[in-house]
Design an enzyme around this catalytic site. Structure first.
Site, PDB file in Angstrom:
ATOM      1  N   ASP A 131       0.809  -1.228   0.000  1.00  0.00           N
ATOM      2  CA  ASP A 131       0.000   0.000   0.000  1.00  0.00           C
ATOM      3  C   ASP A 131       0.837   1.270   0.000  1.00  0.00           C
ATOM      4  O   ASP A 131       0.420   2.305   0.537  1.00  0.00           O
ATOM      5  CB  ASP A 131      -0.973   0.019   1.207  1.00  0.00           C
ATOM      6  N   LYS A 141       1.881   2.183  -5.079  1.00  0.00           N
ATOM      7  CA  LYS A 141       2.455   1.646  -6.329  1.00  0.00           C
ATOM      8  C   LYS A 141       1.534   1.906  -7.526  1.00  0.00           C
ATOM      9  O   LYS A 141       1.979   2.314  -8.592  1.00  0.00           O
ATOM     10  CB  LYS A 141       2.696   0.120  -6.196  1.00  0.00           C
ATOM     11  N   GLY A 176      -4.498  -4.283  -3.805  1.00  0.00           N
ATOM     12  CA  GLY A 176      -5.479  -3.241  -4.106  1.00  0.00           C
ATOM     13  C   GLY A 176      -4.691  -2.015  -4.501  1.00  0.00           C
ATOM     14  O   GLY A 176      -4.048  -1.401  -3.650  1.00  0.00           O
ATOM     15  N   HIS A 177      -4.660  -1.700  -5.776  1.00  0.00           N
ATOM     16  CA  HIS A 177      -3.855  -0.581  -6.282  1.00  0.00           C
ATOM     17  C   HIS A 177      -4.787   0.552  -6.709  1.00  0.00           C
ATOM     18  O   HIS A 177      -5.591   0.377  -7.621  1.00  0.00           O
ATOM     19  CB  HIS A 177      -2.974  -1.055  -7.447  1.00  0.00           C
ATOM     20  N   GLN A 185       1.995  -6.110  -3.217  1.00  0.00           N
ATOM     21  CA  GLN A 185       2.442  -6.212  -1.827  1.00  0.00           C
ATOM     22  C   GLN A 185       3.702  -5.350  -1.640  1.00  0.00           C
ATOM     23  O   GLN A 185       3.830  -4.345  -2.307  1.00  0.00           O
ATOM     24  CB  GLN A 185       2.690  -7.672  -1.403  1.00  0.00           C
TER      25      GLN A 185
HETATM   26  P1  GDP Z   1      -0.713   0.322  -3.535  1.00  0.00           P
HETATM   27  O1  GDP Z   1      -1.310  -0.951  -3.060  1.00  0.00           O
HETATM   28  O2  GDP Z   1       0.750   0.408  -3.279  1.00  0.00           O
HETATM   29  O3  GDP Z   1      -1.057   0.664  -4.957  1.00  0.00           O
HETATM   30  O4  GDP Z   1      -1.369   1.477  -2.633  1.00  0.00           O
HETATM   31  P2  GDP Z   1      -2.922   1.611  -2.243  1.00  0.00           P
HETATM   32  O5  GDP Z   1      -3.679   2.080  -3.405  1.00  0.00           O
HETATM   33  O6  GDP Z   1      -3.401   0.380  -1.558  1.00  0.00           O
HETATM   34  O7  GDP Z   1      -2.844   2.687  -1.085  1.00  0.00           O
HETATM   35  C1  GDP Z   1      -2.340   3.955  -1.305  1.00  0.00           C
HETATM   36  C2  GDP Z   1      -3.439   4.982  -0.947  1.00  0.00           C
HETATM   37  O8  GDP Z   1      -2.873   6.265  -0.844  1.00  0.00           O
HETATM   38  C3  GDP Z   1      -4.521   5.091  -2.015  1.00  0.00           C
HETATM   39  O9  GDP Z   1      -5.735   5.427  -1.411  1.00  0.00           O
HETATM   40  C4  GDP Z   1      -4.017   6.248  -2.884  1.00  0.00           C
HETATM   41  O10 GDP Z   1      -5.068   6.915  -3.565  1.00  0.00           O
HETATM   42  C5  GDP Z   1      -3.403   7.138  -1.850  1.00  0.00           C
HETATM   43  N1  GDP Z   1      -2.257   7.934  -2.284  1.00  0.00           N
HETATM   44  C6  GDP Z   1      -1.256   7.616  -3.142  1.00  0.00           C
HETATM   45  N2  GDP Z   1      -0.335   8.595  -3.186  1.00  0.00           N
HETATM   46  C7  GDP Z   1      -0.741   9.533  -2.307  1.00  0.00           C
HETATM   47  C8  GDP Z   1      -0.200  10.788  -1.875  1.00  0.00           C
HETATM   48  O11 GDP Z   1       0.870  11.223  -2.270  1.00  0.00           O
HETATM   49  N3  GDP Z   1      -0.916  11.483  -0.934  1.00  0.00           N
HETATM   50  C9  GDP Z   1      -2.108  11.044  -0.439  1.00  0.00           C
HETATM   51  N4  GDP Z   1      -2.726  11.796   0.465  1.00  0.00           N
HETATM   52  N5  GDP Z   1      -2.650   9.883  -0.833  1.00  0.00           N
HETATM   53  C10 GDP Z   1      -1.961   9.129  -1.737  1.00  0.00           C
HETATM   54  P1  IMO Z   2      -0.886  -4.186  -2.248  1.00  0.00           P
HETATM   55  O1  IMO Z   2      -0.425  -4.723  -3.571  1.00  0.00           O
HETATM   56  C1  IMO Z   2      -0.943  -4.610   2.101  1.00  0.00           C
HETATM   57  C2  IMO Z   2      -0.950  -8.680   3.696  1.00  0.00           C
HETATM   58  C3  IMO Z   2      -2.204  -9.150   4.407  1.00  0.00           C
HETATM   59  C4  IMO Z   2      -1.621 -10.147   5.388  1.00  0.00           C
HETATM   60  C5  IMO Z   2      -0.489 -10.787   4.589  1.00  0.00           C
HETATM   61  C6  IMO Z   2      -0.888 -12.110   3.926  1.00  0.00           C
HETATM   62  O2  IMO Z   2      -2.176  -3.467  -2.285  1.00  0.00           O
HETATM   63  O3  IMO Z   2       0.222  -3.415  -1.612  1.00  0.00           O
HETATM   64  P2  IMO Z   2      -2.447 -12.821   1.900  1.00  0.00           P
HETATM   65  O4  IMO Z   2      -3.804 -12.331   1.496  1.00  0.00           O
HETATM   66  O5  IMO Z   2      -1.401 -12.568   0.882  1.00  0.00           O
HETATM   67  O6  IMO Z   2      -2.506 -14.222   2.409  1.00  0.00           O
HETATM   68  O7  IMO Z   2      -2.084 -11.917   3.199  1.00  0.00           O
HETATM   69  O8  IMO Z   2      -0.131  -9.850   3.591  1.00  0.00           O
HETATM   70  N1  IMO Z   2      -1.169  -8.183   2.317  1.00  0.00           N
HETATM   71  C7  IMO Z   2      -1.126  -6.887   1.985  1.00  0.00           C
HETATM   72  N2  IMO Z   2      -0.951  -5.795   2.760  1.00  0.00           N
HETATM   73  N3  IMO Z   2      -1.059  -4.495   0.764  1.00  0.00           N
HETATM   74  C8  IMO Z   2      -1.197  -5.584  -0.022  1.00  0.00           C
HETATM   75  O9  IMO Z   2      -1.170  -5.515  -1.373  1.00  0.00           O
HETATM   76  C9  IMO Z   2      -1.288  -6.850   0.589  1.00  0.00           C
HETATM   77  N4  IMO Z   2      -1.454  -8.118   0.131  1.00  0.00           N
HETATM   78  C10 IMO Z   2      -1.368  -8.914   1.199  1.00  0.00           C
HETATM   79  O10 IMO Z   2      -2.866  -8.073   5.052  1.00  0.00           O
HETATM   80  O11 IMO Z   2      -1.030  -9.460   6.463  1.00  0.00           O
HETATM   81 MG    MG Z   3      -2.844  -1.623  -1.834  1.00  0.00          MG
END
Ligand code: GDP
Ligand code: IMO
Ligand code: MG
Length: 421
Positions: A13, A16, A40-41, A222
């Site tokens: 999270d 990416k 979840g991207h 991840q």
């Molecule tokens: P990923 O899994 O690495 O793609 O990241 P996620 O989408 O799960 O979580 C990142 C969260 O931060 C999302 O809700 C994005 O919309 C948000 N986000 C990304 N970059 C920024 C930033 O620079 N500032 C803020 N406030 N939110 C951001």
């Molecule tokens: P993105 O790509 C954050 C965490 C889960 C749990 C562990 C194992 O959005 O960054 P699994 O479902 O793989 O058996 O879970 O890994 N986890 C993540 N945490 N971002 C993710 O993906 C994750 N994918 C798995 O919360 O601790």
């Molecule tokens: Mg994510």
């Protein structure tokens, strides 16, 4: 000809999805190489927010082909929903520019079922899995009884599916197969839907494109600290989330990797269980969570928050051979009097400057350096010269410590809130 890899340096999270979307117009191909719908991207542009689980985050760029590589595990039901949502919301049809490897492993209803029973059995030792069937699917891949996307092209797929189901009921005596029979219709409908896509040996597609001088961006899911080998085991996911995982998960030689973009938040978060040395349990932690809207993009769970951990980051930089750092969510730390960076741990009574493998088994305390915080809202900043001096000092300290330049600072969730430095 270049394969550049973009991956998370923390516990996932990091943001990416946002940067892959931002960079995708510069690449001919964008490819996911591991993980599955546990990811979840989140992408934001034109006042729209969208979360992707299975599909690469280059899907909204007009000029890139998107690939789901062999290292990925795919849930056909989630995939179908995701494709249909994009069609409805953006009017995009993805049959032409999405290629899926024949070697991708399929997540079946019984995999999800097993994930749930194994997690329940762990009691208070739960990993906090997303329960998307990730672990059991990778287990079957390594155990050599997985089902692959290429299998669905043949008439005996249903037989293979039944054999895997029988094997699951043999290994997991408590499984009541009747309980997920209701999900099977949806599963097979989604398998038929999947057949409409380009199912191919994507390792040829990628290597041919590289040989023609095209550029490929590999998108990690991840984060490094969730890597099956190097993460805080057993609180990890079931794939290699590191640069080497991109080579395996796409079928590309390590010699072809050029840039490695390491994405990290200006602080740390973790969703699910497991060690987190800089975790905050006070008002400061709550403030980060609230300002950063730190709730999981896949499960909606609250993310644990803490200060940036430079030791963990240094470890991730080493494992991945990072060439450029991208710092995300710098705007979230605006308004703090002081911000903190962990530079050492107190581990088993001694000061250490590395990330120990037994991190979960002993007490560990972070040792911090403190910095003056930046007070102004930075979400409208367009270039480095707009940044407050306190943020510049924070960036400099990280760069000096890691000996890698920070080339991009993200100041908000929107595609446009991105500053190249
Ligand atoms: P990923 O899994 O690495 O793609 O990241 P996620 O989408 O799960 O979580 C990142 C969260 O931060 C999302 O809700 C994005 O919309 C948000 N986000 C990304 N970059 C920024 C930033 O620079 N500032 C803020 N406030 N939110 C951001
Ligand atoms: P993105 O790509 C954050 C965490 C889960 C749990 C562990 C194992 O959005 O960054 P699994 O479902 O793989 O058996 O879970 O890994 N986890 C993540 N945490 N971002 C993710 O993906 C994750 N994918 C798995 O919360 O601790
Ligand atoms: Mg994510």
């Amino acid at each position: 000809m270049s394969l550049d890899v973009l991956l998370g340096l923390q516990w996932g999270d990091e943001g990416k999805g946002k940067v892959v979307d931002y960079l995708s117009k510069q690449y001919d191909l964008v490819a996911r190489f591991q993980g599955g719908p546990n990811a979840g991207h989140t992408l934001e542009f034109d006042n729209k927010k969208h979360v992707l689980h299975q599909i690469p985050s280059g899907i909204f760029s007009n000029n890139s082909l998107n690939i789901i590589g062999n290292g990925v595990v795919l849930d056909p039901v989630i995939f179908k929903n995701e494709i249909e949502k994009i069609e409805l919301k953006f009017g995009l049809t993805l049959f032409d520019n999405l290629f899926i490897s024949n070697k991708v492993q399929l997540i079946t209803p019984s995999h999800r079922f097993i994930d749930k029973i194994l997690e329940k059995e762990k009691g208070d030792k739960k990993i906090g899995s997303t329960l998307r069937g990730i672990g059991p699917t990778y287990q079957d891949k390594i155990g050599r009884h997985g089902l692959r996307v290429g299998d669905i092209k043949y008439d005996n797929f249903k037989n293979k599916y039944e054999r895997q189901k029988e094997m699951h009921s043999y290994l997991f005596k408590d499984i009541n197969l009747e309980e997920f029979n209701s999900e099977e219709k949806q599963f097979f409908d989604s398998i038929n839907f999947l057949k409409k896509f380009n199912l191919t040996d994507t390792e040829y597609l990628i290597n041919k494109n590289l040989n023609k001088g095209k550029s490929v961006l590999a998108e990690g899911a991840q984060g490094t600290l969730l890597d099956i080998d190097f993460g805080s085991y057993p609180f990890v996911t079931s794939s290699n989330t590191t640069t080497a995982g991109a080579c395996i998960g796409l079928g590309v030689s390590p010699k072809k990797v050029e840039k490695v973009y390491g994405v990290f938040k200006a602080y740390c978060t973790r969703v699910g269980k497991g060690p987190f040395p800089t975790e905050l349990f006070d008002k400061e932690g709550e403030k980060i969570a609230k300002k950063g809207n730190e709730f999981g993009s896949t499960t909606g769970r609250a993310r644990r928050c803490g200060w940036l951990d430079l030791l963990a980051l240094k470890y991730a930089v080493m494992l991945n051979g990072v060439t450029e750092l991208f710092m995300m969510k710098a705007d979230v730390l605006s308004g703090f009097d002081k911000v903190f960076l962990c530079t050492k741990y107190l581990f088993e009574g001694k000061e250490i400057d590395y990330f120990p493998s037994t991190i979960g088994d002993s007490t560990i305390e972070p040792i911090y350096e403190s910095f003056d915080g930046w007070k102004n809202d930075i979400s409208e900043c367009k270039e480095k010269s707009d940044f407050p001096i306190e943020l510049i000092n924070y960036i400099k300290f990280i760069e000096n410590n890691l000996k890698i330049p920070i080339k991009l600072v993200s100041v908000g969730p929107d595609r446009n809130q991105t500053v190249l430095v």
